[in-house]
Design an enzyme around this catalytic site. Structure first.
Site, short mmCIF file in Angstrom:
data_model
loop_
_atom_site.label_atom_id
_atom_site.label_comp_id
_atom_site.label_asym_id
_atom_site.label_seq_id
_atom_site.Cartn_x
_atom_site.Cartn_y
_atom_site.Cartn_z
N ASN A 50 55.96 78.22 40.60
CA ASN A 50 56.61 76.91 40.59
C ASN A 50 57.09 76.53 39.19
OD1 ASN A 50 55.96 76.44 43.34
ND2 ASN A 50 53.88 75.88 42.72
N HIS A 136 51.98 66.88 51.54
CA HIS A 136 51.03 67.74 50.82
C HIS A 136 49.56 67.33 51.08
CE1 HIS A 136 49.06 69.43 47.13
NE2 HIS A 136 49.94 70.41 47.34
N GLU A 188 56.64 63.57 50.55
CA GLU A 188 57.19 64.36 49.45
C GLU A 188 58.69 64.13 49.43
OE1 GLU A 188 55.89 68.56 49.44
OE2 GLU A 188 54.23 67.92 50.70
N SER A 192 57.16 71.06 49.75
CA SER A 192 56.71 72.20 48.95
C SER A 192 56.79 73.53 49.68
CB SER A 192 55.30 71.96 48.46
OG SER A 192 54.41 71.79 49.56
N ASP A 217 56.27 61.64 46.44
CA ASP A 217 55.72 62.73 45.62
C ASP A 217 56.87 63.65 45.22
OD1 ASP A 217 54.55 65.04 44.66
OD2 ASP A 217 53.10 65.25 46.30
N HIS A 220 58.12 68.78 43.47
CA HIS A 220 59.08 69.88 43.43
C HIS A 220 60.50 69.40 43.16
CE1 HIS A 220 56.14 72.87 44.68
NE2 HIS A 220 55.63 71.87 45.40
N LYS A 251 54.69 71.89 37.42
CA LYS A 251 55.71 72.72 38.06
C LYS A 251 56.91 72.87 37.12
CE LYS A 251 53.24 72.39 42.17
NZ LYS A 251 52.72 71.53 43.18
C1 LIG Z 1 51.45 71.06 43.57
C2 LIG Z 1 51.59 69.80 44.31
C3 LIG Z 1 50.79 68.71 44.04
C4 LIG Z 1 49.59 68.79 43.14
O1 LIG Z 1 49.93 68.88 41.81
P1 LIG Z 1 48.91 69.59 40.81
O2 LIG Z 1 49.33 69.10 39.48
O3 LIG Z 1 49.09 71.05 41.00
O4 LIG Z 1 47.55 69.13 41.19
C5 LIG Z 1 51.05 67.53 44.70
N1 LIG Z 1 52.05 67.44 45.60
C6 LIG Z 1 52.82 68.48 45.90
C7 LIG Z 1 53.91 68.32 46.89
C8 LIG Z 1 52.61 69.71 45.28
O5 LIG Z 1 53.36 70.75 45.62
#
Ligand SMILES: *Cc1c(COP(=O)(O)O)cnc(C)c1O
Length: 411
Positions: A50, A136, A188, A192, A217, A220, A251
Protein backbone atom coordinates in the site's frame (compact mmCIF):
# COMPACT_ATOMS: atom_id res chain seq x y z
CA UNK A 1 -7.47 -26.13 31.87
CA UNK A 2 -3.91 -27.39 31.75
CA UNK A 3 -1.49 -26.29 29.12
CA UNK A 4 -1.64 -29.45 27.00
CA UNK A 5 -5.41 -28.96 26.67
CA UNK A 6 -4.73 -25.38 25.67
CA UNK A 7 -2.21 -26.48 23.04
CA UNK A 8 -4.58 -29.14 21.79
CA UNK A 9 -7.35 -26.60 21.32
CA UNK A 10 -5.09 -24.21 19.49
CA UNK A 11 -3.70 -26.83 17.15
CA UNK A 12 -7.23 -27.99 16.36
CA UNK A 13 -8.14 -24.45 15.43
CA UNK A 14 -5.10 -24.09 13.21
CA UNK A 15 -5.89 -27.39 11.54
CA UNK A 16 -9.37 -26.05 10.78
CA UNK A 17 -7.96 -22.89 9.23
CA UNK A 18 -5.68 -25.05 7.14
CA UNK A 19 -8.49 -27.34 6.06
CA UNK A 20 -10.53 -24.37 4.84
CA UNK A 21 -7.59 -22.80 3.00
CA UNK A 22 -7.66 -19.97 5.50
CA UNK A 23 -4.35 -20.52 7.28
CA UNK A 24 -1.94 -17.59 7.19
CA UNK A 25 1.79 -17.54 7.69
CA UNK A 26 4.16 -14.66 7.91
CA UNK A 27 6.63 -14.21 5.11
CA UNK A 28 9.85 -12.69 6.30
CA UNK A 29 11.12 -9.96 4.02
CA UNK A 30 14.82 -9.24 4.20
CA UNK A 31 15.46 -5.56 3.61
CA UNK A 32 13.27 -2.48 3.35
CA UNK A 33 9.75 -2.14 1.99
CA UNK A 34 10.21 -1.93 -1.76
CA UNK A 35 9.20 -3.26 -5.16
CA UNK A 36 12.11 -5.68 -5.30
CA UNK A 37 12.18 -7.76 -2.16
CA UNK A 38 13.81 -10.96 -0.95
CA UNK A 39 11.77 -13.76 0.60
CA UNK A 40 13.70 -16.86 1.71
CA UNK A 41 16.65 -15.59 -0.26
CA UNK A 42 14.63 -15.48 -3.48
CA UNK A 43 13.79 -12.23 -5.26
CA UNK A 44 10.13 -11.26 -5.71
CA UNK A 45 8.48 -8.42 -7.53
CA UNK A 46 6.08 -6.92 -5.02
CA UNK A 47 2.57 -6.11 -6.29
CA UNK A 48 0.88 -6.05 -2.90
CA UNK A 49 2.10 -3.01 -1.01
CA UNK A 50 0.00 0.00 0.00
CA UNK A 51 3.07 2.20 -0.27
CA UNK A 52 1.43 3.73 -3.35
CA UNK A 53 3.83 6.62 -3.80
CA UNK A 54 6.95 4.68 -2.93
CA UNK A 55 7.60 6.84 0.12
CA UNK A 56 8.17 4.18 2.81
CA UNK A 57 11.84 3.90 1.91
CA UNK A 58 12.29 7.40 0.51
CA UNK A 59 15.48 9.29 1.46
CA UNK A 60 13.52 12.43 2.45
CA UNK A 61 11.35 10.50 4.89
CA UNK A 62 14.28 8.54 6.25
CA UNK A 63 16.39 11.59 6.92
CA UNK A 64 13.51 13.42 8.63
CA UNK A 65 12.84 10.32 10.73
CA UNK A 66 16.54 10.15 11.65
CA UNK A 67 16.55 13.87 12.55
CA UNK A 68 13.56 13.31 14.80
CA UNK A 69 15.36 10.49 16.57
CA UNK A 70 18.33 12.79 17.12
CA UNK A 71 16.08 15.60 18.40
CA UNK A 72 13.43 13.70 20.36
CA UNK A 73 14.82 10.21 20.89
CA UNK A 74 13.32 6.87 20.00
CA UNK A 75 10.29 6.79 22.29
CA UNK A 76 7.54 9.21 23.28
CA UNK A 77 7.49 8.45 26.99
CA UNK A 78 3.78 8.46 27.67
CA UNK A 79 0.31 9.29 26.46
CA UNK A 80 0.00 12.72 24.85
CA UNK A 81 -2.10 13.84 27.84
CA UNK A 82 0.63 12.99 30.35
CA UNK A 83 3.98 14.15 28.97
CA UNK A 84 4.24 12.75 25.44
CA UNK A 85 2.81 15.66 23.47
CA UNK A 86 6.04 16.45 21.66
CA UNK A 87 6.26 19.39 19.30
CA UNK A 88 6.71 17.02 16.35
CA UNK A 89 3.16 15.68 16.92
CA UNK A 90 1.78 19.22 16.97
CA UNK A 91 3.70 20.07 13.79
CA UNK A 92 2.29 17.00 12.08
CA UNK A 93 -1.26 17.86 13.15
CA UNK A 94 -0.89 21.41 11.86
CA UNK A 95 0.42 20.03 8.57
CA UNK A 96 -2.41 17.48 8.32
CA UNK A 97 -5.09 20.07 9.01
CA UNK A 98 -3.59 22.35 6.39
CA UNK A 99 -3.31 19.46 3.91
CA UNK A 100 -6.93 18.37 4.48
CA UNK A 101 -8.18 21.96 4.81
CA UNK A 102 -9.87 21.32 8.12
CA UNK A 103 -9.68 23.35 11.32
CA UNK A 104 -7.78 20.70 13.22
CA UNK A 105 -6.34 17.20 13.22
CA UNK A 106 -5.44 14.55 15.80
CA UNK A 107 -2.98 11.71 15.30
CA UNK A 108 -3.16 8.20 16.70
CA UNK A 109 -0.73 5.28 16.81
CA UNK A 110 -2.54 3.66 13.84
CA UNK A 111 -5.48 4.14 11.53
CA UNK A 112 -7.16 1.27 13.36
CA UNK A 113 -6.76 3.13 16.64
CA UNK A 114 -8.11 6.34 15.07
CA UNK A 115 -11.32 4.58 13.99
CA UNK A 116 -11.74 2.84 17.32
CA UNK A 117 -11.15 6.03 19.29
CA UNK A 118 -13.28 8.33 17.17
CA UNK A 119 -16.33 6.11 16.74
CA UNK A 120 -16.55 5.08 20.39
CA UNK A 121 -16.15 8.73 21.40
CA UNK A 122 -18.96 9.89 19.13
CA UNK A 123 -21.68 7.27 19.54
CA UNK A 124 -22.71 4.88 22.28
CA UNK A 125 -25.65 3.05 23.78
CA UNK A 126 -28.92 4.48 22.46
CA UNK A 127 -27.28 5.75 19.26
CA UNK A 128 -27.12 4.16 15.84
CA UNK A 129 -24.20 3.54 13.51
CA UNK A 130 -24.91 2.66 9.89
CA UNK A 131 -22.04 1.28 7.84
CA UNK A 132 -21.34 0.01 4.32
CA UNK A 133 -21.23 -3.79 4.15
CA UNK A 134 -17.62 -3.62 2.92
CA UNK A 135 -16.34 -1.09 5.47
CA UNK A 136 -12.95 -1.93 6.95
CA UNK A 137 -12.68 -4.15 10.05
CA UNK A 138 -11.62 -1.16 12.17
CA UNK A 139 -15.00 0.48 11.51
CA UNK A 140 -16.89 -2.74 12.23
CA UNK A 141 -14.94 -3.37 15.43
CA UNK A 142 -15.36 0.23 16.57
CA UNK A 143 -19.08 0.09 15.88
CA UNK A 144 -19.44 -3.07 17.97
CA UNK A 145 -17.33 -1.71 20.77
CA UNK A 146 -19.27 1.56 20.88
CA UNK A 147 -22.46 -0.11 22.08
CA UNK A 148 -24.50 1.78 19.48
CA UNK A 149 -27.03 -0.16 17.41
CA UNK A 150 -25.17 -1.40 14.31
CA UNK A 151 -26.97 -1.41 10.96
CA UNK A 152 -25.39 -2.39 7.66
CA UNK A 153 -26.35 -1.34 4.12
CA UNK A 154 -25.35 -3.30 1.01
CA UNK A 155 -22.18 -2.00 -0.60
CA UNK A 156 -22.69 1.52 -1.98
CA UNK A 157 -26.48 0.99 -2.07
CA UNK A 158 -27.86 4.46 -1.44
CA UNK A 159 -31.50 3.37 -1.81
CA UNK A 160 -31.11 0.86 0.97
CA UNK A 161 -29.26 3.36 3.11
CA UNK A 162 -32.10 5.83 2.64
CA UNK A 163 -34.64 3.15 3.62
CA UNK A 164 -32.73 2.57 6.83
CA UNK A 165 -32.52 6.29 7.59
CA UNK A 166 -36.19 6.82 6.81
CA UNK A 167 -37.18 4.01 9.13
CA UNK A 168 -34.99 5.40 11.92
CA UNK A 169 -36.45 8.84 11.33
CA UNK A 170 -40.00 7.56 11.63
CA UNK A 171 -39.21 5.48 14.68
CA UNK A 172 -37.57 8.35 16.52
CA UNK A 173 -39.65 10.22 19.03
CA UNK A 174 -38.05 13.59 19.15
CA UNK A 175 -38.75 15.09 22.53
CA UNK A 176 -35.73 17.34 22.29
CA UNK A 177 -32.75 17.48 19.98
CA UNK A 178 -30.46 16.73 22.92
CA UNK A 179 -32.06 13.41 23.80
CA UNK A 180 -32.46 12.27 20.22
CA UNK A 181 -30.47 9.20 19.20
CA UNK A 182 -27.49 10.18 17.12
CA UNK A 183 -26.91 8.47 13.81
CA UNK A 184 -23.40 8.08 12.43
CA UNK A 185 -22.88 6.81 8.87
CA UNK A 186 -19.41 5.39 8.27
CA UNK A 187 -17.79 4.28 5.04
CA UNK A 188 -14.47 4.01 3.26
CA UNK A 189 -14.01 6.37 0.33
CA UNK A 190 -11.83 4.03 -1.74
CA UNK A 191 -12.61 0.46 -0.70
CA UNK A 192 -9.49 -1.35 0.36
CA UNK A 193 -10.18 -4.79 -1.10
CA UNK A 194 -12.12 -3.75 -4.22
CA UNK A 195 -10.59 -0.41 -5.17
CA UNK A 196 -13.98 1.10 -6.03
CA UNK A 197 -15.39 4.37 -4.71
CA UNK A 198 -18.17 5.44 -2.38
CA UNK A 199 -20.63 8.00 -3.78
CA UNK A 200 -19.69 10.68 -1.28
CA UNK A 201 -22.04 13.36 -2.66
CA UNK A 202 -25.05 11.07 -2.35
CA UNK A 203 -23.92 10.08 1.14
CA UNK A 204 -23.56 13.73 2.16
CA UNK A 205 -27.02 14.53 0.74
CA UNK A 206 -28.59 11.65 2.66
CA UNK A 207 -26.93 12.44 5.95
CA UNK A 208 -28.04 16.08 5.65
CA UNK A 209 -31.59 15.08 4.81
CA UNK A 210 -31.87 12.77 7.83
CA UNK A 211 -29.76 14.71 10.31
CA UNK A 212 -27.04 12.07 10.54
CA UNK A 213 -23.26 12.50 10.76
CA UNK A 214 -20.84 11.14 8.21
CA UNK A 215 -17.42 9.61 8.81
CA UNK A 216 -15.25 8.80 5.82
CA UNK A 217 -12.16 6.59 5.98
CA UNK A 218 -9.71 7.86 3.37
CA UNK A 219 -7.01 5.23 4.05
CA UNK A 220 -6.62 4.42 0.33
CA UNK A 221 -7.44 7.87 -1.06
CA UNK A 222 -5.26 10.27 0.91
CA UNK A 223 -2.33 11.36 -1.23
CA UNK A 224 -3.87 9.94 -4.39
CA UNK A 225 -7.11 11.69 -5.35
CA UNK A 226 -8.22 15.28 -5.74
CA UNK A 227 -6.43 18.29 -7.28
CA UNK A 228 -4.25 18.60 -4.15
CA UNK A 229 -4.28 14.84 -3.36
CA UNK A 230 -6.28 15.45 -0.20
CA UNK A 231 -8.42 12.43 -0.98
CA UNK A 232 -11.69 11.48 -2.59
CA UNK A 233 -13.46 14.02 -0.39
CA UNK A 234 -11.59 16.73 -2.25
CA UNK A 235 -12.07 15.02 -5.62
CA UNK A 236 -15.84 14.84 -5.12
CA UNK A 237 -15.96 18.38 -3.69
CA UNK A 238 -17.57 17.53 -0.38
CA UNK A 239 -14.76 18.78 1.89
CA UNK A 240 -16.99 21.08 3.94
CA UNK A 241 -19.75 18.50 4.39
CA UNK A 242 -18.07 15.59 6.18
CA UNK A 243 -18.08 15.67 9.97
CA UNK A 244 -15.25 13.18 10.48
CA UNK A 245 -12.41 12.59 8.04
CA UNK A 246 -10.21 9.66 8.91
CA UNK A 247 -6.96 8.50 7.41
CA UNK A 248 -3.78 6.59 7.94
CA UNK A 249 -0.17 7.69 7.67
CA UNK A 250 0.82 4.15 6.72
CA UNK A 251 -0.27 3.89 3.09
CA UNK A 252 0.43 6.58 0.47
CA UNK A 253 2.02 8.67 3.24
CA UNK A 254 4.64 5.96 3.72
CA UNK A 255 5.02 6.17 7.50
CA UNK A 256 2.84 4.79 10.27
CA UNK A 257 0.05 6.11 12.45
CA UNK A 258 -3.52 7.27 11.91
CA UNK A 259 -5.43 10.53 12.10
CA UNK A 260 -8.78 12.25 12.31
CA UNK A 261 -9.37 15.64 10.69
CA UNK A 262 -12.35 17.91 11.31
CA UNK A 263 -13.51 20.88 13.32
CA UNK A 264 -11.62 22.18 16.36
CA UNK A 265 -14.59 21.08 18.48
CA UNK A 266 -14.42 17.53 17.15
CA UNK A 267 -10.71 17.29 17.88
CA UNK A 268 -11.13 18.75 21.39
CA UNK A 269 -13.81 16.14 22.08
CA UNK A 270 -11.56 13.35 20.85
CA UNK A 271 -8.68 14.56 23.03
CA UNK A 272 -11.06 14.20 25.96
CA UNK A 273 -12.96 11.06 24.97
CA UNK A 274 -11.10 8.90 22.45
CA UNK A 275 -9.78 6.06 24.57
CA UNK A 276 -7.22 4.87 22.03
CA UNK A 277 -5.75 8.37 22.20
CA UNK A 278 -5.96 8.84 25.96
CA UNK A 279 -4.76 5.40 27.06
CA UNK A 280 -2.03 4.80 24.51
CA UNK A 281 1.51 6.11 24.31
CA UNK A 282 2.06 8.84 21.74
CA UNK A 283 3.32 7.65 18.34
CA UNK A 284 7.10 7.53 18.08
CA UNK A 285 8.68 10.83 16.99
CA UNK A 286 10.34 9.28 13.92
CA UNK A 287 7.05 8.20 12.35
CA UNK A 288 5.51 11.64 12.93
CA UNK A 289 8.50 13.37 11.34
CA UNK A 290 8.48 10.98 8.37
CA UNK A 291 4.80 11.77 7.81
CA UNK A 292 5.53 15.51 7.78
CA UNK A 293 8.23 14.91 5.16
CA UNK A 294 5.80 12.79 3.11
CA UNK A 295 3.19 15.55 3.04
CA UNK A 296 5.89 17.87 1.68
CA UNK A 297 6.85 15.39 -1.05
CA UNK A 298 3.18 14.85 -1.98
CA UNK A 299 2.67 18.61 -2.43
CA UNK A 300 5.86 19.01 -4.49
CA UNK A 301 6.45 18.57 -8.25
CA UNK A 302 8.17 15.28 -7.36
CA UNK A 303 4.91 14.13 -5.76
CA UNK A 304 2.93 15.11 -8.86
CA UNK A 305 5.40 13.24 -11.02
CA UNK A 306 5.09 10.08 -8.93
CA UNK A 307 1.32 10.19 -8.99
CA UNK A 308 1.23 10.73 -12.76
CA UNK A 309 3.44 7.71 -13.24
CA UNK A 310 1.24 5.61 -10.94
CA UNK A 311 -1.87 6.71 -12.83
CA UNK A 312 -0.37 5.69 -16.15
CA UNK A 313 0.84 2.33 -14.81
CA UNK A 314 -2.56 1.58 -13.33
CA UNK A 315 -4.25 2.64 -16.57
CA UNK A 316 -2.04 0.33 -18.59
CA UNK A 317 -2.82 -2.55 -16.26
CA UNK A 318 -6.57 -1.92 -16.46
CA UNK A 319 -6.36 -2.02 -20.25
CA UNK A 320 -4.37 -5.24 -20.20
CA UNK A 321 -6.69 -6.86 -17.67
CA UNK A 322 -9.78 -5.89 -19.66
CA UNK A 323 -8.39 -8.01 -22.48
CA UNK A 324 -7.54 -10.94 -20.25
CA UNK A 325 -10.88 -10.57 -18.52
CA UNK A 326 -12.75 -10.64 -21.83
CA UNK A 327 -10.95 -13.75 -22.88
CA UNK A 328 -11.60 -15.67 -19.69
CA UNK A 329 -14.55 -13.91 -18.02
CA UNK A 330 -12.70 -14.38 -14.77
CA UNK A 331 -11.85 -10.81 -13.96
CA UNK A 332 -14.81 -9.25 -12.25
CA UNK A 333 -14.26 -6.02 -10.39
CA UNK A 334 -17.58 -5.19 -8.75
CA UNK A 335 -20.04 -2.98 -10.55
CA UNK A 336 -19.95 0.56 -9.27
CA UNK A 337 -21.62 3.73 -10.33
CA UNK A 338 -18.45 5.70 -9.92
CA UNK A 339 -15.44 4.88 -11.97
CA UNK A 340 -12.25 5.70 -10.14
CA UNK A 341 -10.03 8.25 -11.90
CA UNK A 342 -7.50 5.43 -11.70
CA UNK A 343 -7.21 2.18 -9.80
CA UNK A 344 -4.14 1.62 -7.66
CA UNK A 345 -6.00 -1.44 -6.28
CA UNK A 346 -7.12 -4.17 -8.69
CA UNK A 347 -9.09 -7.07 -7.28
CA UNK A 348 -9.11 -10.27 -9.29
CA UNK A 349 -11.95 -12.16 -7.72
CA UNK A 350 -11.49 -15.91 -7.98
CA UNK A 351 -14.19 -17.02 -5.55
CA UNK A 352 -12.95 -20.20 -3.92
CA UNK A 353 -10.19 -19.76 -1.37
CA UNK A 354 -8.30 -22.64 -2.97
CA UNK A 355 -8.44 -20.97 -6.40
CA UNK A 356 -6.99 -17.74 -5.03
CA UNK A 357 -4.29 -19.65 -3.17
CA UNK A 358 -3.36 -21.62 -6.27
CA UNK A 359 -3.10 -18.50 -8.37
CA UNK A 360 -1.06 -16.73 -5.74
CA UNK A 361 1.29 -19.72 -5.48
CA UNK A 362 1.68 -19.84 -9.24
CA UNK A 363 2.58 -16.15 -9.29
CA UNK A 364 4.96 -16.67 -6.39
CA UNK A 365 6.79 -19.35 -8.34
CA UNK A 366 7.04 -16.93 -11.24
CA UNK A 367 8.61 -14.37 -8.90
CA UNK A 368 5.61 -12.13 -8.08
CA UNK A 369 4.32 -11.36 -4.61
CA UNK A 370 0.53 -11.14 -4.87
CA UNK A 371 -1.01 -12.74 -1.78
CA UNK A 372 -4.39 -14.45 -1.80
CA UNK A 373 -6.89 -12.28 0.05
CA UNK A 374 -9.35 -14.47 1.92
CA UNK A 375 -11.87 -14.48 4.74
CA UNK A 376 -12.01 -12.58 7.07
CA UNK A 377 -10.48 -9.80 4.94
CA UNK A 378 -13.22 -10.49 2.38
CA UNK A 379 -16.38 -12.62 2.47
CA UNK A 380 -16.10 -16.42 2.25
CA UNK A 381 -16.22 -17.46 -1.39
CA UNK A 382 -15.04 -14.02 -2.55
CA UNK A 383 -11.34 -14.81 -2.33
CA UNK A 384 -9.17 -12.84 -4.67
CA UNK A 385 -5.86 -11.57 -5.70
CA UNK A 386 -5.44 -7.95 -4.71
CA UNK A 387 -2.94 -6.35 -7.04
CA UNK A 388 -1.60 -2.94 -6.09
CA UNK A 389 0.74 -0.57 -7.83
CA UNK A 390 3.20 1.96 -6.58
CA UNK A 391 4.97 4.74 -8.39
CA UNK A 392 8.19 2.72 -8.10
CA UNK A 393 6.94 0.10 -10.55
CA UNK A 394 8.00 0.34 -14.18
CA UNK A 395 5.91 -0.29 -17.29
CA UNK A 396 8.05 -3.35 -18.04
CA UNK A 397 7.17 -4.78 -14.64
CA UNK A 398 3.47 -4.22 -15.25
CA UNK A 399 3.76 -5.97 -18.63
CA UNK A 400 5.51 -8.91 -17.01
CA UNK A 401 2.72 -9.23 -14.43
CA UNK A 402 0.06 -9.08 -17.15
CA UNK A 403 1.82 -11.83 -18.97
CA UNK A 404 1.99 -13.97 -15.84
CA UNK A 405 -1.73 -13.43 -15.21
CA UNK A 406 -2.83 -14.23 -18.75
CA UNK A 407 -4.00 -17.85 -18.85
CA UNK A 408 -3.50 -17.95 -22.62
CA UNK A 409 0.20 -17.35 -22.06
CA UNK A 410 0.71 -20.22 -19.65
CA UNK A 411 1.20 -23.85 -20.37
C1 LIG B 1 -5.21 0.00 6.52
C2 LIG B 1 -6.56 0.52 6.80
C3 LIG B 1 -6.89 1.06 8.03
C4 LIG B 1 -5.98 0.96 9.22
O1 LIG B 1 -4.88 1.79 9.13
P1 LIG B 1 -3.55 1.38 9.91
O2 LIG B 1 -2.81 2.66 10.00
O3 LIG B 1 -2.88 0.35 9.09
O4 LIG B 1 -3.97 0.86 11.24
C5 LIG B 1 -8.12 1.63 8.18
N1 LIG B 1 -9.01 1.65 7.17
C6 LIG B 1 -8.74 1.13 5.99
C7 LIG B 1 -9.75 1.18 4.91
C8 LIG B 1 -7.50 0.52 5.75
O5 LIG B 1 -7.26 -0.04 4.58
Amino acid sequence: MNSSEFDHLLSERLAQFHQHNLLRKLRQIDGPQAIHIQIDGKPRLNFSSNDYLGLANDPALKSQAANAVALYGAGSGSSRLICGSLSVHHELETALARFKQTEAALTFSAGYAAALGAITALVGKGDVIVIDRLAHACIVDAARLSGARLLVYPHNDMDRLEQILRRLDRGAQKPSPASRARILIATESVFSMDGDLAPLRDLADLKDRYGAWLMVDEAHATGLYGPNRRGLIEDQKVSDRIEVQMGTLSKAIGSSGGFICGSRLLIDCLINRARTFIFSTAPCPASAAAAIAALQVIASPEGTHRLDHLRRLAGRFSEGMAKIGDATARSSPPATRLDPPFRAIHPWILGEESAALQMSTRLDQAGFLVPAIRFPAVAKGAARLRITFTSNHTFEEVESLLKALDPSQTT
